[in-house]
Design a protein around this motif. Structure first.
Motif, PDB file in Angstrom:
ATOM      1  N   SER A  67       0.993  -1.196   0.044  1.00  0.00           N
ATOM      2  CA  SER A  67       0.023  -0.038   0.081  1.00  0.00           C
ATOM      3  C   SER A  67       0.784   1.142   0.040  1.00  0.00           C
ATOM      4  O   SER A  67       0.805   1.970  -0.753  1.00  0.00           O
ATOM      5  N   PRO A  68       1.617   1.377   0.907  1.00  0.00           N
ATOM      6  CA  PRO A  68       2.517   2.695   0.839  1.00  0.00           C
ATOM      7  C   PRO A  68       3.319   2.877  -0.294  1.00  0.00           C
ATOM      8  O   PRO A  68       3.491   3.980  -0.773  1.00  0.00           O
ATOM      9  N   VAL A  69       3.845   1.625  -0.997  1.00  0.00           N
ATOM     10  CA  VAL A  69       4.505   1.936  -2.176  1.00  0.00           C
ATOM     11  C   VAL A  69       3.882   2.465  -3.341  1.00  0.00           C
ATOM     12  O   VAL A  69       4.033   3.236  -4.031  1.00  0.00           O
ATOM     13  N   VAL A  70       2.287   2.068  -3.264  1.00  0.00           N
ATOM     14  CA  VAL A  70       1.458   2.519  -4.257  1.00  0.00           C
ATOM     15  C   VAL A  70       1.422   4.103  -4.108  1.00  0.00           C
ATOM     16  O   VAL A  70       1.171   4.752  -4.977  1.00  0.00           O
ATOM     17  N   VAL A  71       1.223   4.179  -2.783  1.00  0.00           N
ATOM     18  CA  VAL A  71       0.783   5.695  -2.650  1.00  0.00           C
ATOM     19  C   VAL A  71       1.883   6.367  -3.013  1.00  0.00           C
ATOM     20  O   VAL A  71       1.546   7.481  -3.740  1.00  0.00           O
ATOM     21  N   ARG A  72       3.092   6.101  -2.883  1.00  0.00           N
ATOM     22  CA  ARG A  72       4.445   6.843  -3.304  1.00  0.00           C
ATOM     23  C   ARG A  72       4.440   6.990  -4.861  1.00  0.00           C
ATOM     24  O   ARG A  72       4.723   7.839  -5.706  1.00  0.00           O
ATOM     25  N   GLN A  73       3.985   5.964  -5.577  1.00  0.00           N
ATOM     26  CA  GLN A  73       4.146   5.713  -6.906  1.00  0.00           C
ATOM     27  C   GLN A  73       3.077   6.801  -7.565  1.00  0.00           C
ATOM     28  O   GLN A  73       3.469   7.374  -8.312  1.00  0.00           O
ATOM     29  N   PHE A  74       1.971   7.015  -7.174  1.00  0.00           N
ATOM     30  CA  PHE A  74       0.843   7.689  -7.830  1.00  0.00           C
ATOM     31  C   PHE A  74       0.864   9.104  -7.179  1.00  0.00           C
ATOM     32  O   PHE A  74       0.291  10.047  -7.714  1.00  0.00           O
ATOM     33  N   ALA A  75       1.789   9.073  -5.940  1.00  0.00           N
ATOM     34  CA  ALA A  75       2.139  10.602  -5.647  1.00  0.00           C
ATOM     35  C   ALA A  75       3.035  11.407  -6.724  1.00  0.00           C
ATOM     36  O   ALA A  75       2.966  12.493  -6.794  1.00  0.00           O
ATOM     37  N   ARG A  76       3.758  10.543  -7.168  1.00  0.00           N
ATOM     38  CA  ARG A  76       4.741  11.092  -8.344  1.00  0.00           C
ATOM     39  C   ARG A  76       4.621  10.565  -9.686  1.00  0.00           C
ATOM     40  O   ARG A  76       5.606  10.732 -10.392  1.00  0.00           O
ATOM     41  N   LEU A  77       3.616   9.776  -9.981  1.00  0.00           N
ATOM     42  CA  LEU A  77       3.643   9.188 -11.172  1.00  0.00           C
ATOM     43  C   LEU A  77       3.509  10.283 -12.271  1.00  0.00           C
ATOM     44  O   LEU A  77       2.744  10.944 -12.541  1.00  0.00           O
ATOM     45  N   LYS A  78       4.682   9.943 -13.288  1.00  0.00           N
ATOM     46  CA  LYS A  78       4.582  11.217 -14.465  1.00  0.00           C
ATOM     47  C   LYS A  78       4.865  10.331 -15.806  1.00  0.00           C
ATOM     48  O   LYS A  78       4.487  10.918 -16.660  1.00  0.00           O
ATOM     49  N   ASP A  79       5.698   9.500 -15.748  1.00  0.00           N
ATOM     50  CA  ASP A  79       6.370   8.784 -17.037  1.00  0.00           C
ATOM     51  C   ASP A  79       5.856   7.190 -17.160  1.00  0.00           C
ATOM     52  O   ASP A  79       5.449   6.718 -16.195  1.00  0.00           O
ATOM     53  N   ALA A  80       6.467   6.865 -18.151  1.00  0.00           N
ATOM     54  CA  ALA A  80       6.122   5.575 -18.695  1.00  0.00           C
ATOM     55  C   ALA A  80       6.812   4.507 -17.793  1.00  0.00           C
ATOM     56  O   ALA A  80       6.488   3.521 -17.311  1.00  0.00           O
ATOM     57  N   SER A  81       8.038   4.728 -17.431  1.00  0.00           N
ATOM     58  CA  SER A  81       8.995   4.017 -16.504  1.00  0.00           C
ATOM     59  C   SER A  81       8.278   3.620 -14.927  1.00  0.00           C
ATOM     60  O   SER A  81       8.262   2.675 -14.565  1.00  0.00           O
ATOM     61  N   GLU A  82       7.546   4.874 -14.435  1.00  0.00           N
ATOM     62  CA  GLU A  82       6.914   4.842 -13.323  1.00  0.00           C
ATOM     63  C   GLU A  82       5.754   4.053 -13.335  1.00  0.00           C
ATOM     64  O   GLU A  82       5.139   3.465 -12.571  1.00  0.00           O
ATOM     65  N   GLY A  83       4.932   4.357 -14.795  1.00  0.00           N
ATOM     66  CA  GLY A  83       3.741   3.391 -14.996  1.00  0.00           C
ATOM     67  C   GLY A  83       3.866   1.943 -14.891  1.00  0.00           C
ATOM     68  O   GLY A  83       3.318   1.096 -14.448  1.00  0.00           O
ATOM     69  N   ARG A  84       5.283   1.607 -15.462  1.00  0.00           N
ATOM     70  CA  ARG A  84       5.629   0.245 -15.565  1.00  0.00           C
ATOM     71  C   ARG A  84       5.748  -0.350 -14.085  1.00  0.00           C
ATOM     72  O   ARG A  84       5.778  -1.617 -13.595  1.00  0.00           O
ATOM     73  N   GLU A  85       6.453   0.368 -13.209  1.00  0.00           N
ATOM     74  CA  GLU A  85       6.272   0.056 -11.801  1.00  0.00           C
ATOM     75  C   GLU A  85       5.045  -0.262 -11.203  1.00  0.00           C
ATOM     76  O   GLU A  85       4.837  -0.930 -10.512  1.00  0.00           O
ATOM     77  N   ALA A  86       4.284   0.782 -11.589  1.00  0.00           N
ATOM     78  CA  ALA A  86       2.900   0.706 -10.851  1.00  0.00           C
ATOM     79  C   ALA A  86       2.096  -0.903 -11.381  1.00  0.00           C
ATOM     80  O   ALA A  86       1.244  -1.294 -10.718  1.00  0.00           O
TER      81      ALA A  86
END
Length: 410
Positions: A67-86
């Motif tokens: 859960s906190p990892v997902v919160v951090r991802q979507f608090a800063r999600l900007k590009d395709a590389s971060e989208g792949r992490e999500a």
């Protein structure tokens, strides 16, 4: 100064919506168990409490810090590389759900009802799968949506509680309420993701490595903390009478209520801590955020304590015979929740700077302290759990704070 005032107002507004969401669900559970206490036998009431507590702790272990990892991802999600992490996190959630099914079937609360393990496994699966959209909405700071979903779940739970007379009916009502909340959050989160254009893509190996690195550290902390609390539940269940265990469980419900304001200040604070951390190490900004969060959290918890103390006669009446003695236990556990307030905020600060290892080490110290205190303290009943929790929280908070100061992050 004007900027700080506006920031405090925004934080307070977001925290209020987050707190409302928490209040709906936590408050709904508290009221539901008040209703259960009048219509169920003491042993069944204790079993329902064990189901509820075990569900919370085992689902946290299955999620392993996702859960906190997902919160951090979507608090800063900007590009395709971060989208792949999500996307990688979403696939890992499926494995967490499978793990939850296994844990539910193996570690289900003991009881004569053959259906209880199956219901318990279903409930864990619902909680695990519902964690992702809730974390997405948290990261996007969509706290009003969280409040709406929680309100619908709580309304179902209260209707179900009014029709409940048996243990199986009670646990089905809890599971159904969590399911309604999860379905609503999925629907809202998917729409938000589409509207904001946040990319959620198929993961590659690099994305899996990045996510697994974070979850390994955060998950270790979650497993240690939830595992220690689950062990405490089992020790209290086996070492206390059904009535004493029920008092302990009631105390833990109100412990969560005492922490609900602080917990939701923490939720609304975390995306801001991540945003500051993304710009580099800024001691002044992080300390200001931490100070604001602690002030708001402590103020809210003190209001809950005062309200619970003033309502002691009504609380005693509400719980009936199954909750005899609750009026003495409830203020004690709400007071314990005060000690937890700074710890979660400091732990999230560690996550914002990708220093999950500091929270992992402090969680290890806190969990060990909790178990040792439960085994050696010469205290009986619910007071044993309260004192042990205080000692554990103090050790964990102090350890994390010292580690962050040593790393120069605070």
């Amino acid at each position: 100064m004007a900027h700080v005032t506006v920031q405090i107002r925004q934080l307070a507004a977001e925290a209020s919506w987050a707190a409302l969401a928490h209040l709906f669900m936590r408050g709904g559970i508290v009221v539901a168990f008040m209703v259960f206490s009048h219509g169920m036998l003491v042993d069944d009431f204790a079993a329902a409490n064990e189901f509820n507590l075990s569900l919370s702790y085992l689902s946290s272990m299955a999620l392993a810090g996702i859960s906190p990892v997902v919160v951090r991802q979507f608090a800063r999600l900007k590009d395709a590389s971060e989208g792949r992490e999500a996307g990688a996190t979403l696939l890992l959630l499926a494995f967490a759900a499978l793990a939850g099914v296994g844990m539910g079937l193996i570690l289900a609360p003991a009881g004569e009802r053959a259906s209880l393990p199956l219901i318990f496994a279903l409930a864990i699966t619902v909680v695990v799968l519902g964690a992702f959209p809730a974390a997405v909405l948290n990261g996007l700071r969509a706290f009003r949506s969280l409040a709406l979903a929680a309100g619908l779940g709580a309304a179902f739970l209260l209707v179900a509680a009014s029709l409940t007379n048996t243990l199986v009916e009670a646990v089905l009502g809890i599971t159904g309420a969590l399911g309604i909340k999860a379905v609503c959050e999925w629907a809202i989160a998917l729409r938000r993701i589409k509207l904001t254009g946040r990319p959620v893509a198929l993961p590659d190996l690099a994305a899996f490595k990045a996510v697994m690195g974070s979850i390994a550290r955060v998950g270790g902390s979650a497993i240690l903390t939830a595992g220690a609390l689950f062990a405490m539940t089992k020790l209290m269940r086996e070492g206390q009478s059904a009535l004493d265990f029920s008092l302990f469980a009631i105390g833990m419900q109100w412990y969560a209520m005492g922490a609900f304001v602080a917990g939701n200040v923490t939720k609304s604070l975390f995306p801001r801590q991540v945003a500051v951390a993304e710009c580099g190490i800024d001691h002044h900004a992080q300390r200001r955020l931490l100070f604001q969060g602690v002030v708001l959290g402590v103020t809210g918890a003190l209001l809950v304590i005062a309200s619970a103390f003033a309502a002691r006669p009504l609380i005693a009446l509400a719980y009936g015979e199954a909750g005899a003695g609750a009026i003495d236990v409830i203020p004690l556990f709400i007071a314990v929740s005060l000690v937890a307030i700074p710890g979660n905020m400091v732990g999230n600060l560690a996550m914002a700077y990708h220093e999950e290892g500091a929270w992992l080490i402090s969680s290890l110290f806190g969990s060990a302290t909790l178990l040792m205190a439960l085994l050696i303290l010469p205290v009986a009943g619910a007071s044993l759990a309260a004192v042990s929790l205080v000692m554990s929280l103090i050790v964990q908070n102090a350890a994390c704070l010292l580690l962050l100061l040593r790393k120069g992050l605070l």
